[in-house]
Design an enzyme around this catalytic site. Sequence first.
Site, short mmCIF file in Angstrom:
data_model
loop_
_atom_site.label_atom_id
_atom_site.label_comp_id
_atom_site.label_asym_id
_atom_site.label_seq_id
_atom_site.Cartn_x
_atom_site.Cartn_y
_atom_site.Cartn_z
N ASP A 152 6.50 3.72 2.99
CA ASP A 152 5.11 3.26 2.95
C ASP A 152 4.68 2.92 4.37
OD1 ASP A 152 2.82 2.18 1.13
OD2 ASP A 152 3.19 0.59 2.60
N LEU A 153 3.48 3.38 4.78
CA LEU A 153 2.99 3.19 6.15
C LEU A 153 2.37 1.80 6.31
CD1 LEU A 153 1.30 6.67 6.81
CD2 LEU A 153 3.65 5.97 7.26
N ASP A 198 -0.72 6.69 1.29
CA ASP A 198 0.14 6.65 2.48
C ASP A 198 1.60 6.49 2.09
OD1 ASP A 198 -0.06 4.11 1.53
OD2 ASP A 198 -0.31 3.15 3.49
#
Length: 614
Positions: free
Chosen positions: A486-487, A529
């Site tokens: 996960d960004l 994302d």
Amino acid sequence: MSKLFQILIFVYLSLCSKVIAQPANHFFSIFDNHSAVMLLISPDSGDIVRANQAASQFYGYPKAHFKKLNISDINMLSTEQVSQELKRADKEQLEFFIFRHQTSGGEVKTVEVYTNPIVIEGQSLLFSIIVDISNQRQLKEELWHYQSNLEQLVDKKVAEIDKTNRQYQLLQVFSIIFLLLIAGILLYLLQRKKQLEEMQYQLAQIVEQSPVSIVTTDLVGHITYINRKFLSESGYTAEDVIGKNPRVLKSGAMNENVYKDLWQTITKGQHWEGDFHNLRASGEIYWERAHVYPLRNKRGIITSYVAIKENITKRKEDEKELRLASTVFQTATEAVMITDANNYIVAVNDAYSEITGYREEEVIGKNPKILSSGHHDKEFYQTMFSELEKNGCWQGEVCNRKKSGEAYYEWLSITQIKDEEGKLEAHVALFSDITKRKKNDDEMYRQANFDALTGLVNRNLFMNLFSQMLELAHRDQRNVALFFIDLDGFKQVNDTLGHAFGDLLLQQVAKRLTESVRKSDTVARLGGDEFAVILSENDHITVIEYIANKIRQVLSTPFMLKGHEVKISACIGIALYPEQGNDVDELLTFADSAMYEAKATGRNKYVVYQDKRQ
């Protein structure tokens, strides 16, 4: 020569043939001093090898001179005459031959030659004894002359005695000869009549057993004769048609001009050929090919007509089928290519030219390899021909190349054509251009299985691939690692710079993730994302952690988005198979949980899932 002397000669020859067992000097001593004329001759060349003193005196040559002579030098008979003499001796079972020899002085003498094969000093020779019979022959001729004169005198006296009866006897003889002559002529005529009758019977049998129909008519067109084949073909009986016009067979479908042309042609004395559309007695239609000829007598006058007809109904049906097949062949939307047994092209249709760009004349006689694009390897074609040989047919997708060089995809079906004995005659190949459909299918597949923005595997395909990898890992007893990424900071970029910059950032993140892992690993975008990576190389935990750190580092490196420098990071949750789970959904849950644990402890970290229940 007396019979006693001949017997002595034979005995001597026999004894001489045995001399070969004695020393040669002993033989030559007898040979040279004997009073009979003797010669030794080579059987192969006819050369005189040796002559005795008696031969030298008889022929008038010195003994040494004989070695220069061939037997043909003293024998006056030709080769043909010698052959005849040998045949006569064989026929009469004589042990000698009669020749004419010439002496050195030119005198010709009639001789009897007694010859026997012998071997002297290892050499095979002919031992010949020559006896002069010239005087005996002259004496015989004189005796025959005397006997002839005596017979003439007797015949003259008998002629005078029988003169009065000869005319009567001659008359009787001539009468008998005349009667015999008459009887011979009558016998000859009877024999000829029998031969003609036999010939007529044989011709009748030939006509009756002919595989074609034969009909004769008189000058006005009335049927006078029909053979057995006519009856079987038409279904009529002889009583139905004899005396009637052949038009009794008319179906009504023929143009009347055909019959007019037929009649005008044969009445001019010419041969007519054509097809009839006839009707059987049962009402069934059939076709016949007819040859109609005028028949003439010896004076050349037409006396009748004969028609020889062959049933061509099957041929007509075949021709119709061929025309239909040809029409289908040329108008089919599918490309058709026919090759011979050696796989050389013999025919193509219009659709073939439209799809490939090759005209018919450009490909006839060539191998279908001219369409090869190089897309398929050798093993592909080996499998194709192996299945074709085994099953007689093959079908599948092939990538070929048009004349223009453009690659295209076709769905190809190949069928073998074999004769009645099972021998290969030809191949028939049908194919259609599926390039557009394949592109559409590929596009649909891509849309269904790949992320439109990044080109990475989407959630749908990811789940399928992950499930397959777990099955393979279970079979091979190896581990699999799942990264859930996960960004950090993506929402801020998206909100401040806009969605276009956010999309550009996601594309660069996808590129960096792909470059950070191996070709055997799988990178997917699960949505927003969130990304996932599957490591399926049975890696040790140290390798897994190394790759996690590498991903974390490359994603924390600043991104340039159209002149804007952007910094983000990533949190990674890691779940391991089979240590932490055996199910796709279970492992995804564990990796997601580990990712949230990484976020809770601070950003830009990775966490390997640990079961807190233990």
